[in-house]
Design a protein around this motif. Structure first.
Motif, PDB file in Angstrom:
ATOM      1  N   TYR A  33       0.846  -1.188   0.000  1.00 21.30           N
ATOM      2  CA  TYR A  33       0.000   0.000   0.000  1.00 21.30           C
ATOM      3  C   TYR A  33       0.885   1.243   0.000  1.00 21.30           C
ATOM      4  O   TYR A  33       1.902   1.291   0.703  1.00 21.30           O
ATOM      5  N   ASP A  34       0.508   2.236  -0.799  1.00 25.35           N
ATOM      6  CA  ASP A  34       1.207   3.518  -0.827  1.00 25.35           C
ATOM      7  C   ASP A  34       0.452   4.493   0.058  1.00 25.35           C
ATOM      8  O   ASP A  34      -0.635   4.953  -0.301  1.00 25.35           O
ATOM      9  N   SER A  60       3.977   7.942   1.046  1.00 27.93           N
ATOM     10  CA  SER A  60       5.440   7.989   1.102  1.00 27.93           C
ATOM     11  C   SER A  60       6.063   6.943   0.181  1.00 27.93           C
ATOM     12  O   SER A  60       7.234   6.628   0.301  1.00 27.93           O
ATOM     13  N   GLY A  61       5.252   6.412  -0.737  1.00 27.77           N
ATOM     14  CA  GLY A  61       5.717   5.362  -1.627  1.00 27.77           C
ATOM     15  C   GLY A  61       5.189   4.015  -1.180  1.00 27.77           C
ATOM     16  O   GLY A  61       4.779   3.840  -0.027  1.00 27.77           O
ATOM     17  N   PRO A  62       5.174   3.035  -2.074  1.00 30.56           N
ATOM     18  CA  PRO A  62       4.656   1.712  -1.720  1.00 30.56           C
ATOM     19  C   PRO A  62       5.430   1.075  -0.576  1.00 30.56           C
ATOM     20  O   PRO A  62       6.659   1.114  -0.544  1.00 30.56           O
ATOM     21  N   LYS A  63       4.710   0.516   0.382  1.00 35.95           N
ATOM     22  CA  LYS A  63       5.307  -0.193   1.520  1.00 35.95           C
ATOM     23  C   LYS A  63       4.586  -1.540   1.675  1.00 35.95           C
ATOM     24  O   LYS A  63       3.448  -1.702   1.243  1.00 35.95           O
TER      25      LYS A  63
END
Length: 199
Positions: A136-137, A140-143
């Protein structure tokens, strides 16, 4: 737009068991993921799996047949995830204490060549486990997010949900802004999450 009902037995209406399925009274399948480790996309199946009479816990489907996955996990696989943390897409498996001869702490990743631990892993006791993952983004970017029944992730107090993939740190697993308290029905191993605001 109108709708159209398809006739019974036509395309899209039938269920099948790939490869005849994975029969076994002692086998339970917890998680599925699609991963390409360089040999083409494959459906990965994790769980408490006996395959060929052996407890392998991790198998793959290539479109025509099931086979074992490289490295046998020491424990059942409770969750699977696929994520690229900047070093290439990897398969993440939750559950084992060791896999492919590599010691891990309930979480490991496969890069197509070898298994690696993920930092300090997860502190899990009793009926706890990692139950699910999702990429999930959050802005702050996909994590890669982990959910389940655990207290610490990589030594960080996480209270049942953690996030992996912080920039500039391959070991960053951080807690989320809400604590999660968990109640477990030991008879059915169901998990109920209740969000508790922290302020």
């Amino acid at each position: 737009f109108g709708s159209r009902r398809t006739a019974a037995g036509s395309c899209g209406s039938a269920w099948i068991a790939p490869g005849g399925g994975l029969a076994g009274q002692t086998s339970t399948y917890w998680s599925l993921a699609v991963h390409d480790d360089g040999t083409g996309p494959q459906l990965i199946v994790g769980g408490t799996i006996n395959f060929g009479g052996l407890p392998v816990h991790l198998v793959r489907w290539n479109g025509s047949a099931f086979s074992t996955y490289p490295g046998t996990p020491s424990n059942p696989i409770t969750a699977l995830g696929v994520y690229d943390d900047g070093a290439g897409e990897r398969l993440f498996v939750a559950g084992p204490n060791s896999i492919g001869g590599t010691t891990v702490n309930r979480i490991a990743s496969w890069d197509g060549l070898s298994w690696s631990p993920l930092g300090l892993g997860f502190d899990i006791v009793g009926f706890g486990s990692i139950r699910t993952t999702h990429v999930y983004d959050d802005g702050s970017g996909p994590k890669l997010f982990f959910g389940g029944v655990f207290k610490y992730a990589n030594g960080v107090l996480s209270d049942n949900v953690a996030r992996y993939g912080e920039p500039c740190s391959a070991l960053a697993i951080t807690t989320q802004p809400h604590d999660i308290t968990t109640t477990i029905d030991h008879h059915y191993t169901e998990v109920t999450f209740q969000l508790a605001a922290t302020g």
